[in-house]
Design a protein around this motif. Sequence first.
Motif, PDB file in Angstrom:
ATOM      1  N   PRO A 129     -65.426 -36.076 -63.633  1.00 17.19           N
ATOM      2  CA  PRO A 129     -64.163 -36.351 -62.937  1.00 17.19           C
ATOM      3  C   PRO A 129     -64.147 -37.709 -62.246  1.00 17.19           C
ATOM      4  N   PHE A 130     -65.314 -38.216 -61.836  1.00 15.40           N
ATOM      5  CA  PHE A 130     -65.383 -39.562 -61.252  1.00 15.40           C
ATOM      6  C   PHE A 130     -64.871 -40.594 -62.255  1.00 15.40           C
ATOM      7  N   ARG A 171     -57.974 -28.045 -70.975  1.00 12.31           N
ATOM      8  CA  ARG A 171     -58.032 -26.649 -71.399  1.00 12.31           C
ATOM      9  C   ARG A 171     -57.231 -25.777 -70.454  1.00 12.31           C
ATOM     10  N   GLY A 172     -56.611 -24.757 -71.004  1.00 15.64           N
ATOM     11  CA  GLY A 172     -55.984 -23.720 -70.192  1.00 15.64           C
ATOM     12  C   GLY A 172     -54.677 -24.127 -69.544  1.00 15.64           C
ATOM     13  N   THR A 173     -54.015 -23.144 -68.965  1.00 13.71           N
ATOM     14  CA  THR A 173     -52.776 -23.340 -68.226  1.00 13.71           C
ATOM     15  C   THR A 173     -53.091 -23.296 -66.742  1.00 13.71           C
ATOM     16  N   THR A 174     -52.578 -24.260 -66.000  1.00 15.30           N
ATOM     17  CA  THR A 174     -52.821 -24.274 -64.557  1.00 15.30           C
ATOM     18  C   THR A 174     -52.073 -23.131 -63.876  1.00 15.30           C
ATOM     19  N   VAL A 183     -59.522 -30.692 -63.713  1.00 14.73           N
ATOM     20  CA  VAL A 183     -59.007 -30.871 -62.359  1.00 14.73           C
ATOM     21  C   VAL A 183     -58.572 -32.315 -62.142  1.00 14.73           C
ATOM     22  N   ALA A 184     -59.402 -33.264 -62.555  1.00 11.90           N
ATOM     23  CA  ALA A 184     -59.072 -34.679 -62.372  1.00 11.90           C
ATOM     24  C   ALA A 184     -57.794 -35.047 -63.126  1.00 11.90           C
ATOM     25  N   LEU A 185     -57.680 -34.595 -64.362  1.00  7.71           N
ATOM     26  CA  LEU A 185     -56.491 -34.902 -65.152  1.00  7.71           C
ATOM     27  C   LEU A 185     -55.256 -34.223 -64.567  1.00  7.71           C
ATOM     28  N   VAL A 201     -68.245 -25.635 -65.176  1.00  8.85           N
ATOM     29  CA  VAL A 201     -68.809 -26.965 -64.950  1.00  8.85           C
ATOM     30  C   VAL A 201     -67.883 -28.060 -65.468  1.00  8.85           C
ATOM     31  N   THR A 202     -67.445 -27.957 -66.708  1.00 11.14           N
ATOM     32  CA  THR A 202     -66.628 -29.032 -67.284  1.00 11.14           C
ATOM     33  C   THR A 202     -65.196 -29.019 -66.781  1.00 11.14           C
ATOM     34  N   SER A 203     -64.845 -28.064 -65.933  1.00 12.67           N
ATOM     35  CA  SER A 203     -63.478 -28.024 -65.394  1.00 12.67           C
ATOM     36  C   SER A 203     -63.193 -29.211 -64.485  1.00 12.67           C
TER      37      SER A 203
END
Length: 219
Positions: free
Chosen positions: A22-23, A207-210, A181-183, A175-177
């Motif tokens: 995310p950085f 990935r996924g729906t927020t 989150v950043a996007l 972990v890869t979320s």
Amino acid sequence: MPQLRAQFVLFDGFDPLDVIAPFEALTAGSDFLGGAFAVELVSASGPGIVRSGTPQISLTAVAVLDPDAPGYVLVPGAAGPVDGDPDAGAETIPVLLGRFASSDAMPLIRRALDNPDITVAAHCGGSLALAMAGLIEGRTATTHVLGIDMLDATGVNAIRARVVDDGDLISGGGVTSGLDVALYLLERDFGSHTAHAVEELFEYERRGTTWKSARRLAA
């Protein structure tokens, strides 16, 4: 007005993937926007080397966590074994998160959560650490699948989702979320064109729906 800051909180045993991915995504987003915000590694104790939970990987904090700086405070999870005997010295993920939850970082993060100019984003075990510290009781959040039941037991409305938006608290599961989150932050606060530009650069699709809470939908 002061420049917005995205502050990644380092602590002993943090998961480097929770930070680096995310950085880079937020740095790319800021660059696309012409330097809209500064992306920094921080800690409760200020500048210095902080060891991760992955052998041979450490990162350097450049400043102390500032809960008064507008922008984002991003909280990673921990890396280490899931099982082991803490009495025998095993630094398991629950042990590392427990230490973080009782550390000097938590009063600063509490102040950040109380600051209307800051969004706190926690992913993987980061949200569980906040819950263990009693900072997000009654809020809606997610965490790694292995910690969902524990998150629920702390009084958090635990949701099994990739990203959860509870207004000024964003959380990610897994972990890869951190990338998702950043996007999501880039899209929510700066528009889909910014998030799409970073997705194209990284060749990564979220990935996924927020999942959005009533707190967010009413905002």
